[in-house]
Design an enzyme around this catalytic site. Structure first.
Site, PDB file in Angstrom:
ATOM      1  N   GLY A 142     -74.057  28.316   0.234  1.00 36.91           N
ATOM      2  CA  GLY A 142     -73.767  27.775  -1.080  1.00 36.91           C
ATOM      3  C   GLY A 142     -74.558  28.495  -2.159  1.00 36.91           C
ATOM      4  N   CYS A 143     -74.134  28.290  -3.409  1.00 36.16           N
ATOM      5  CA  CYS A 143     -74.780  29.005  -4.519  1.00 36.16           C
ATOM      6  C   CYS A 143     -76.210  28.517  -4.751  1.00 36.16           C
ATOM      7  CB  CYS A 143     -73.937  28.883  -5.782  1.00 36.16           C
ATOM      8  SG  CYS A 143     -73.413  27.203  -6.202  1.00 36.16           S
ATOM      9  N   TYR A 144     -76.418  27.208  -4.779  1.00 34.19           N
ATOM     10  CA  TYR A 144     -77.786  26.701  -4.937  1.00 34.19           C
ATOM     11  C   TYR A 144     -78.690  27.116  -3.771  1.00 34.19           C
ATOM     12  CZ  TYR A 144     -76.651  23.458  -8.838  1.00 34.19           C
ATOM     13  OH  TYR A 144     -76.303  22.893 -10.048  1.00 34.19           O
ATOM     14  N   ALA A 190     -79.801  30.857  -4.221  1.00 34.25           N
ATOM     15  CA  ALA A 190     -80.864  31.025  -5.208  1.00 34.25           C
ATOM     16  C   ALA A 190     -82.188  30.477  -4.679  1.00 34.25           C
ATOM     17  CB  ALA A 190     -80.480  30.331  -6.512  1.00 34.25           C
TER      18      ALA A 190
END
Length: 337
Positions: A155-157, A160
């Site tokens: 996932g994107c979160y 990061a």
């Protein structure tokens, strides 16, 4: 040239995938697909995404039995930019036909009994594939990505957050028993292309959501090997993620040890940039990069990580995974080498 089929090509991530494949030296499009009942079926791709007008003029084809047969026989790999339940149902069929699958949903990211019932609202029926899937955090899991047939793109979160935290965890610098705190904000494109009150710019206000319940908290914790506190926020901008991460360090950790952890982790990894200044979303929006910077006050460390949620947080990381899996340069189709 390998032929890549994209399922879910009408959405933001699917569109980014199509554009990246268009410019890739070793890939070409084997078809752009949407669900059989989609209102976008048969529309020209560029009518939904005018950015690629004159470059990608193919239609969005419905994923019916004929389309599945065509993918099975003509494609070399499949990209799933689909809802979690849809990926869960589709991936095993493609895998059974010998096609590598790069899944951008959450359907195969986290093994564990009851996880999908609790955080995704469905009972997982493919525990064997869930156990065999490689987690596609490209800078950290290359050997597994090379060997796997199913790659679960993070996932994107989590991308990061884990990119900022894993060097510290691997170096043993995080205080025992502490829980890093991640406060992250995403642009509205993270909610998808479907219109609604939550992603209308007339309604969007900077706000927290998913307090103590967001599915990315256990994903981050599992793949870090350390429990975290994770709080996402919605920002009133289109794309990008900025994660501010608060870490309690062990006693005696030096600046040199912190710097060495990041330099050793990302030496030669051109996608992750040690920025030398506090990152901002404008530095990475529209790019495949992750920018990192850190500062400390005693045993309190703050790390800031910035990515484009649609690229490093989804589409460009999927391309990194394809590159690794196929033995191409990890940067192919993404940045100049």
């Amino acid at each position: 040239m390998l032929k890549a089929a994209i399922i879910g090509a009408s959405g933001y991530t699917g569109a980014e995938l199509a554009g990246l494949i268009l410019g890739h030296p070793h890939l070409e499009l084997a078809g752009l697909y949407v669900s059989a009942g989609s209102q976008d079926a048969h529309k020209p791709f560029a009518s939904l995404h005018p950015r690629w007008r004159g470059e990608i003029d193919a239609p969005l084809l419905p994923l019916d039995d004929e389309a599945l047969s065509r993918i099975h026989t003509e494609a070399d790999l499949v990209l799933l930019a689909t809802a979690h339940e849809v990926s869960h149902d589709l991936a095993p069929g493609f895998l059974a036909k010998g096609l590598p699958v790069f899944d951008l949903s959450g359907a195969f990211r986290v093994p564990g009994e009851g996880f999908y019932d609790k955080f995704y609202g469905f009972a997982h029926q493919h525990g064997d594939w869930l156990a065999d899937a490689a987690y596609g955090l490209a800078e950290w899991n290359q050997e597994a990505i090379k060997a796997a047939r199913l790659i679960a793109v993070p996932g994107c979160y989590p991308t990061a957050s884990l990119t900022g935290l894993k060097p510290l965890q691997q170096a043993g610098l995080i205080a025992d028993g502490s829980r890093p705190v991640i406060s992250a904000v995403s642009g509205v494109s993270g909610a998808g292309r479907k219109a609604g009150m939550n992603n209308s710019f007339c309604e969007v206000s900077y706000k927290p959501y998913g307090v103590f319940t967001h599915r990315h908290q256990p994903e981050i914790s599992h793949h870090l090997g350390n429990q975290v506190v994770f709080q996402p926020h919605l920002g009133n901008f289109i794309r990008g993620i900025l994660a501010t991460i608060y870490v309690q360090l062990k006693d005696g950790v030096t600046d040199e040890q912190i710097a060495a952890a990041y330099q050793q982790a990302y030496a030669g990894q051109k996608i992750v940039r040690l920025a030398g200044q506090w990152p901002q979303i404008n530095d990475v929006a529209g790019t495949p990069y992750c920018d990192l910077h850190w500062g400390r006050d005693g045993n309190q460390l703050i790390v800031v990580s910035a990515i484009d949620n649609l690229l490093k947080g989804a589409a460009s990381q999927a391309i990194q995974c394809i590159n690794i899996h196929q033995g191409f340069s990890p940067l192919a189709g993404l940045v100049k080498e």
